[in-house]
Scaffold this active site. Structure first.
Site, PDB file in Angstrom:
ATOM      1  N   ALA A 118     111.530  18.145  83.910  1.00 40.49           N
ATOM      2  CA  ALA A 118     112.680  17.036  84.329  1.00 40.49           C
ATOM      3  C   ALA A 118     114.065  17.559  84.421  1.00 40.49           C
ATOM      4  O   ALA A 118     114.323  18.660  83.714  1.00 40.49           O
ATOM      5  CB  ALA A 118     112.362  15.939  83.702  1.00 40.49           C
ATOM      6  N   ASP A 119     114.765  17.039  85.239  1.00 40.65           N
ATOM      7  CA  ASP A 119     116.420  17.171  85.141  1.00 40.65           C
ATOM      8  C   ASP A 119     117.018  15.996  85.135  1.00 40.65           C
ATOM      9  O   ASP A 119     116.706  15.209  86.115  1.00 40.65           O
ATOM     10  CB  ASP A 119     116.779  18.491  86.033  1.00 40.65           C
ATOM     11  CG  ASP A 119     118.290  18.646  85.947  1.00 40.65           C
ATOM     12  OD1 ASP A 119     118.209  19.736  85.081  1.00 40.65           O
ATOM     13  OD2 ASP A 119     119.024  18.068  86.605  1.00 40.65           O
TER      14      ASP A 119
END
Ligand SMILES: Cc1cn([C@H]2C[C@H](O)[C@@H](COP(=O)(O)OP(=O)(O)OP(=O)(O)O)O2)c(=O)[nH]c1=O
Length: 198
Positions: free
Chosen positions: A64-65
């Site tokens: 994820a970011d």
């Protein structure tokens, strides 16, 4: 079937547990400097992180970011006091958006998605901003604050998934995995073991 969380973030480690699936952690090392729209940045970086780790037969990689967006500016983690100060001044009294992109790789497919959460900050007194930055809290967080700790005091309203702000939209991730057959609650085989038997 096991999740491989491609992340060094302590917040994401806590959240991935909510899925109730076996998991292990791998820390991806990537260059996070890219430009684009918030949506495209978070999905590209999540994909880069997911592709930077190794995985085995029965494993599902999740990466994820998170970025913060306000007035067409995309804000990552502040590098120093001045940057943190400028960011928090900009967020003070205003609405901003938090985008988290997620990328998933399995033996069958790979897919990405993002969630957007709207957050409204109260007017934060200057002395509180300085005090908060001096505590060191902003530096490992997109937008320079953590809603899950003292930064929660800034938040007047939120529309969307709270966990998305913390760094992992766990409900959407669950839905994507469940609807694709990677999670079962009836004692049946997950998609991986089911398909490999047929
Ligand atoms: C806005 C906000 C962000 N954050 C955090 C979530 C992310 O960890 C971080 C954004 O940076 P990211 O680059 O998304 O993630 P990371 O470098 O911490 O971890 P990794 O790439 O290894 O998975 O900001 C909070 O903890 N609380 C908040 O309220």
């Amino acid at each position: 079937m096991r999740i491989v969380l491609a992340s060094g973030s302590p917040r994401r480690r806590k959240l991935i547990k909510l899925l109730g699936l076996p998991y292990r952690i791998e820390i991806p090392k990537i260059d996070e400097k890219i430009t684009g729209t918030p949506e495209s940045i978070v999905i590209s970086l999540a994909r880069k992180k997911a592709m930077a780790v190794n995985y085995g037969e029965e494993e599902i990689i999740v990466a994820a970011d998170t970025v913060v967006s306000i007035e067409n500016k995309v804000l990552g983690k502040p590098d120093n006091f001045e940057e943190a100060y400028d960011i928090l001044k900009l967020l003070s009294g205003n609405w901003h958006q938090v985008y988290t992109g997620v990328f998933v790789i399995t033996n069958f497919e790979s897919f990405g998605f993002f969630e957007k959460t709207y957050v409204k900050f109260r007017d934060i007194p200057d002395e509180f901003i300085r005090y908060y930055i001096a505590s060191g809290n902003p530096f490992d967080k997109a937008g320079g604050y953590g809603i899950q700790e003292v930064g929660g005091l800034f938040v007047e309203k939120i529309v969307g998934d709270y966990y998305n702000v913390v760094g992992l939209p766990i409900s959407r991730l669950w839905f994507e995995l469940y609807s694709r057959g990677y999670i079962r609650y009836d004692g049946g085989a997950t998609r991986k073991t089911f398909e490999s038997r047929s």
